[in-house]
Design a protein around this motif. Structure first.
Motif, short mmCIF file in Angstrom:
data_model
loop_
_atom_site.label_atom_id
_atom_site.label_comp_id
_atom_site.label_asym_id
_atom_site.label_seq_id
_atom_site.Cartn_x
_atom_site.Cartn_y
_atom_site.Cartn_z
N ALA A 19 0.82 -1.22 0.00
CA ALA A 19 0.00 0.00 0.00
C ALA A 19 0.85 1.26 0.00
O ALA A 19 0.32 2.37 0.16
N GLY A 20 2.14 1.12 -0.18
CA GLY A 20 3.02 2.28 -0.16
C GLY A 20 2.83 3.14 -1.40
O GLY A 20 2.02 2.84 -2.27
N PRO A 21 3.59 4.21 -1.47
CA PRO A 21 3.44 5.14 -2.59
C PRO A 21 3.82 4.49 -3.91
O PRO A 21 4.69 3.61 -3.96
N PRO A 22 3.19 4.93 -4.98
CA PRO A 22 3.51 4.35 -6.29
C PRO A 22 4.94 4.67 -6.71
O PRO A 22 5.48 5.72 -6.35
N LEU A 23 5.50 3.75 -7.43
CA LEU A 23 6.84 3.93 -7.98
C LEU A 23 6.65 4.45 -9.40
O LEU A 23 6.53 3.69 -10.35
N ALA A 24 6.56 5.79 -9.51
CA ALA A 24 6.20 6.41 -10.78
C ALA A 24 7.29 7.33 -11.33
O ALA A 24 7.13 7.87 -12.41
N THR A 25 8.38 7.50 -10.57
CA THR A 25 9.47 8.36 -11.01
C THR A 25 10.80 7.72 -10.64
O THR A 25 10.87 6.86 -9.75
N THR A 26 11.86 8.17 -11.29
CA THR A 26 13.18 7.67 -10.91
C THR A 26 13.53 8.14 -9.50
O THR A 26 14.24 7.45 -8.78
N GLU A 27 13.00 9.30 -9.10
CA GLU A 27 13.25 9.79 -7.74
C GLU A 27 12.64 8.84 -6.71
O GLU A 27 13.23 8.60 -5.65
N ALA A 28 11.47 8.29 -7.00
CA ALA A 28 10.85 7.33 -6.09
C ALA A 28 11.72 6.07 -5.97
O ALA A 28 11.86 5.49 -4.89
N ARG A 49 2.78 -1.59 -7.08
CA ARG A 49 3.34 -0.28 -6.74
C ARG A 49 3.96 0.41 -7.96
O ARG A 49 4.20 1.62 -7.94
N PHE A 50 4.25 -0.36 -9.00
CA PHE A 50 4.86 0.23 -10.19
C PHE A 50 3.83 0.93 -11.05
O PHE A 50 2.75 0.40 -11.31
N ASP A 51 4.19 2.12 -11.51
CA ASP A 51 3.35 2.83 -12.48
C ASP A 51 3.21 1.95 -13.72
O ASP A 51 4.15 1.24 -14.08
N PRO A 52 2.04 1.98 -14.36
CA PRO A 52 1.86 1.16 -15.58
C PRO A 52 2.94 1.41 -16.65
O PRO A 52 3.24 0.51 -17.43
N ASP A 53 3.54 2.59 -16.66
CA ASP A 53 4.61 2.87 -17.63
C ASP A 53 5.79 1.93 -17.46
O ASP A 53 6.53 1.69 -18.42
N PHE A 54 5.98 1.41 -16.26
CA PHE A 54 7.08 0.47 -16.03
C PHE A 54 6.94 -0.75 -16.93
O PHE A 54 7.93 -1.28 -17.43
N PHE A 55 5.72 -1.17 -17.15
CA PHE A 55 5.46 -2.39 -17.92
C PHE A 55 5.28 -2.12 -19.41
O PHE A 55 5.09 -3.04 -20.18
N GLY A 63 13.69 0.48 -17.89
CA GLY A 63 15.13 0.49 -18.06
C GLY A 63 15.81 1.47 -17.12
O GLY A 63 16.86 1.18 -16.55
N GLU A 64 15.19 2.65 -16.95
CA GLU A 64 15.76 3.66 -16.05
C GLU A 64 15.78 3.14 -14.61
O GLU A 64 16.78 3.28 -13.90
N ILE A 65 14.67 2.56 -14.19
CA ILE A 65 14.56 2.05 -12.81
C ILE A 65 15.55 0.90 -12.59
O ILE A 65 16.29 0.87 -11.61
N MET A 66 15.54 -0.04 -13.52
CA MET A 66 16.41 -1.20 -13.37
C MET A 66 17.88 -0.77 -13.35
O MET A 66 18.67 -1.30 -12.56
N GLN A 67 18.25 0.19 -14.19
CA GLN A 67 19.64 0.65 -14.24
C GLN A 67 20.06 1.30 -12.93
O GLN A 67 21.19 1.13 -12.48
N LYS A 68 19.14 2.03 -12.28
CA LYS A 68 19.45 2.64 -10.98
C LYS A 68 19.84 1.56 -9.97
O LYS A 68 20.81 1.70 -9.24
N PHE A 69 19.06 0.48 -9.93
CA PHE A 69 19.37 -0.59 -8.97
C PHE A 69 20.70 -1.26 -9.30
O PHE A 69 21.49 -1.54 -8.40
N VAL A 70 20.97 -1.49 -10.57
CA VAL A 70 22.24 -2.09 -10.97
C VAL A 70 23.40 -1.16 -10.60
O VAL A 70 24.41 -1.60 -10.04
#
Length: 122
Positions: A19-28, A49-55, A63-70
Motif C-alpha cells: 500500500a506504499g506510494p507508487p513507484l512512478a518516477t526515478t526519484e521514487a 506499486r509500479f506505475d503502468p509505464d514500467f510495464f 530500463g531507467e529504474i532497473m539501471q538505478k538498482f544495478v
C-alpha cells in the motif's frame, strides 16, 4: 505494513509495503535505494506499486529504474502477478525471461518464490 527489513533465505531484504506510494518516477526509485542502504541487499517491490509505464517498455521507464538498482549494486525483485502485462507485450516477456536468468533484477510471483531464488544464489 511499512517497508521492513527482513532476513529471507540468509539475505537482508527490504520488503516494501503493497500500500506504499507508487513507484512512478526515478526519484521514487532512488528513495527506495536510499532506504535499502540500512543494510538490504535486495529490494522487493510489489508489482502493483509500479506505475503502468514500467510495464510499457516503449516509455523506457523500466530500463531507467532497473539501471538505478544495478548502478547501486542492489538487487530488485518485482513481486506479484504481472500476467496481464506479459500477455500484452512480447518485449516485456523477453525482458522478464532475460532478467530472471541473471542475479540483479527478478520478476517473481510471490515472496515464497523470492525466497527460493535467494536460497539458490546465496
Amino acid at each position: 505494513m511499512p517497508d521492513v527489513l527482513q532476513e529471507r533465505a540468509g539475505v537482508t531484504v527490504l520488503v516494501c509495503d503493497p500500500a506504499g506510494p507508487p513507484l512512478a518516477t526515478t526519484e521514487a526509485a532512488l528513495d527506495l535505494i536510499g532506504a535499502a542502504f540500512a543494510g538490504a541487499e535486495v529490494v522487493a517491490v510489489p508489482a502493483q506499486r509500479f506505475d503502468p509505464d514500467f510495464f510499457s517498455l516503449g516509455t523506457r521507464f523500466a530500463g531507467e529504474i532497473m539501471q538505478k538498482f544495478v548502478n547501486y549494486r542492489l538487487r530488485l525483485a518485482v513481486v506479484g502477478d504481472i500476467s496481464a502485462h506479459l500477455a500484452a507485450s512480447g518485449a516485456l516477456r523477453a525482458l522478464v525471461a532475460e532478467s530472471n536468468r541473471h542475479d540483479h533484477i527478478w520478476f517473481v510471483p510471490d515472496l515464497v518464490a523470492l525466497d527460493a531464488r535467494l536460497a539458490a544464489v546465496h
